[in-house]
Scaffold this motif. Structure first.
Motif, short mmCIF file in Angstrom:
data_model
loop_
_atom_site.label_atom_id
_atom_site.label_comp_id
_atom_site.label_asym_id
_atom_site.label_seq_id
_atom_site.Cartn_x
_atom_site.Cartn_y
_atom_site.Cartn_z
N LYS A 220 -1.29 12.28 -8.60
CA LYS A 220 -0.97 10.74 -8.06
C LYS A 220 -0.87 10.40 -6.71
O LYS A 220 -1.07 9.02 -6.17
CB LYS A 220 -0.08 10.09 -8.96
N ALA A 221 -0.16 11.19 -6.00
CA ALA A 221 0.49 10.90 -4.36
C ALA A 221 -1.44 10.66 -3.61
O ALA A 221 -1.27 10.45 -2.33
CB ALA A 221 1.49 11.85 -4.05
N THR A 222 -2.23 11.64 -3.95
CA THR A 222 -3.48 12.18 -3.25
C THR A 222 -4.23 10.83 -3.35
O THR A 222 -4.79 10.30 -2.48
CB THR A 222 -4.34 13.09 -3.62
N GLY A 226 -5.38 8.07 -0.89
CA GLY A 226 -7.03 7.76 -0.61
C GLY A 226 -7.47 6.31 -0.75
O GLY A 226 -8.07 5.84 0.41
N ILE A 227 -6.13 5.63 -1.90
CA ILE A 227 -6.75 3.82 -2.04
C ILE A 227 -6.39 3.22 -0.96
O ILE A 227 -6.93 2.10 -0.08
CB ILE A 227 -5.92 3.60 -3.17
N GLY A 228 -4.66 3.79 -0.51
CA GLY A 228 -4.37 3.09 0.70
C GLY A 228 -4.59 3.35 1.83
O GLY A 228 -5.76 2.22 3.52
N GLY A 229 -5.76 4.08 2.75
CA GLY A 229 -5.91 4.49 3.72
C GLY A 229 -7.78 3.31 3.68
O GLY A 229 -8.29 3.07 4.83
N TRP A 260 -1.25 -0.03 3.74
CA TRP A 260 0.16 0.44 3.96
C TRP A 260 1.18 0.89 2.82
O TRP A 260 2.34 1.57 2.88
CB TRP A 260 1.12 -0.69 5.11
N ALA A 261 1.50 -0.46 1.60
CA ALA A 261 2.30 -0.21 0.33
C ALA A 261 2.27 1.12 -0.22
O ALA A 261 3.05 1.86 -0.21
CB ALA A 261 2.79 -0.98 -0.04
N ASN A 262 0.70 1.43 -0.44
CA ASN A 262 -0.26 2.71 -1.08
C ASN A 262 0.55 3.66 -0.68
O ASN A 262 0.93 4.63 -0.84
CB ASN A 262 -1.44 2.53 -1.17
#
Length: 361
Positions: A220-222, A226-229, A260-262
């Motif tokens: 999930k962290a990955t 990916g979404i945040g980037g 940034w939040a993600n």
């Protein structure tokens, strides 16, 4: 028992602590640049704080309502909480120490931070209860693109629209027309009417993150990174055409702050929920009574700015007496005052948490 994800609690608490820090310097005339809002376009770390809170409101909606049914009882609870938040915000804006303890009606600011939290919570919760994630993505895209079109295409009283702080800025013009003297400034409000539309998407972004965190997805962290980037890249590209701007809560601002939040939440999630590292407990305590701490800090700060001591206020007297020294820059003194305020509310949060006092708004 409700499912808890430690990183979400830490993120919420850290956000409210930062909100208190940036709102209570020793003096507004001496604040380090990262603790100030951008003057107009662009963003500073301080500009991330409020959208971070709306983001985590969305994430919390998933935990609170994922097993709820969309019926009159649920809608009633959502509406009551919305009205409480709006009421607290209006009270903060209207309160004064002199009888009858409220400002003249014409001087009361209608928009505000708590008011926006309430409105955004209402619409985000209703949308979450009624639509699946695919439809919500479509709604989010419609809101962001629609806001862009509104702000850049529609003329204002026959004059071409602008994104500058000017009378022909559609959001500013609408706030003046609707709220009149009830704005933060004479010509605009950073929590204005039209900019509430994209701010709802800040919370929808948090809902998407909440759905990932409660899913059976691996790594999930990955995924969140990916979404945040991706959000960051799209937001900064969009900045070329629709500048990143907190006061207008532009669509590019929504994507950049959600990015940034993600990224930050993904890092905290990896360290605490995956690697089981123990840190950030004080933020968890603050997150348990986040709205209460924010309201109290704002209310007490306002009172300290009203009580007169000689030629200054209680706030000014305390700052000048205890924090200003010849061997220290005024900016550092101002920061130390803010950190002292934060320490007080973190201690209060700890006491409330240990006594299992959780004040729900």
């Amino acid at each position: 028992m409700k499912e808890r994800i430690l990183s979400v609690d830490i993120f919420r608490g850290a956000t409210i602590v930062l909100m208190i820090l940036v709102n209570t310097p020793g003096t507004w005339s001496a604040v380090f640049p990262p603790l100030r809002h951008a003057k107009w376009d662009g963003y500073t770390p301080t500009d991330l704080v409020f959208p971070f809170f709306l983001f985590i409101v969305g994430t919390s909606i998933v935990f609170a309502y994922k097993n709820k049914v969309a019926n009159s009882g649920t809608y009633k609870k959502i509406t009551i909480r919305t009205l409480k938040l709006i009421g607290l915000g209006l009270f903060l804006g209207a309160f004064t120490l002199s009888f009858p303890f409220f400002k003249d009606f014409a001087d009361i600011r209608f928009p505000g931070v708590l008011q926006r939290i309430g409105v955004v919570f209402f619409f985000a919760a209703i949308l979450f209860l009624n639509f699946n994630w695919k439809v919500l993505i479509g709604i989010a895209a419609f809101f962001l693109i629609g806001y862009w079109v509104l702000m850049t295409v529609i003329p204002v009283e026959g004059v071409a629209s602008t994104l500058e702080r000017a009378p022909n800025n559609l959001a500013n013009w609408l706030d003046v027309k609707v709220f009149g003297t009830h704005n933060y400034k004479a010509d605009y409000d950073p929590e204005g009417l039209l900019s509430t539309i994209p701010s709802i998407v800040s919370s929808l972004a948090g809902i998407f993150t909440g759905l990932i965190l409660t899913s059976k997805q691996e790594k999930k962290a990955t995924i969140l990174m990916g979404i945040g980037g991706s959000f960051l890249i799209i937001g900064h590209v969009w900045d070329i055409f629709f500048p990143i701007n907190k006061a207008l809560w532009t669509s590019s601002f929504v994507l950049v702050t959600a990015g940034w939040a993600n990224l930050i939440l993904a890092l905290i999630y990896y360290l605490t929920d995956v690697k089981k590292m123990q840190f950030g407990s004080i933020f968890r305590y603050a997150g348990a009574n986040a709205i209460t701490l924010y309201f109290l800090s704002s209310f007490i700060s306002k009172i300290m700015g009203m009580i007169k001591i000689g030629e200054t206020t209680l706030h000014g007297w305390l700052f000048d007496t205890a924090y200003t020294h010849d061997f220290m820059s005024l900016q550092l003194s101002s920061l130390l005052y803010g950190l002292s305020v934060v320490a007080f509310y973190c201690l209060l949060a700890y006491v409330l948490y240990q006594r299992k006092i959780f004040i729900k708004v």
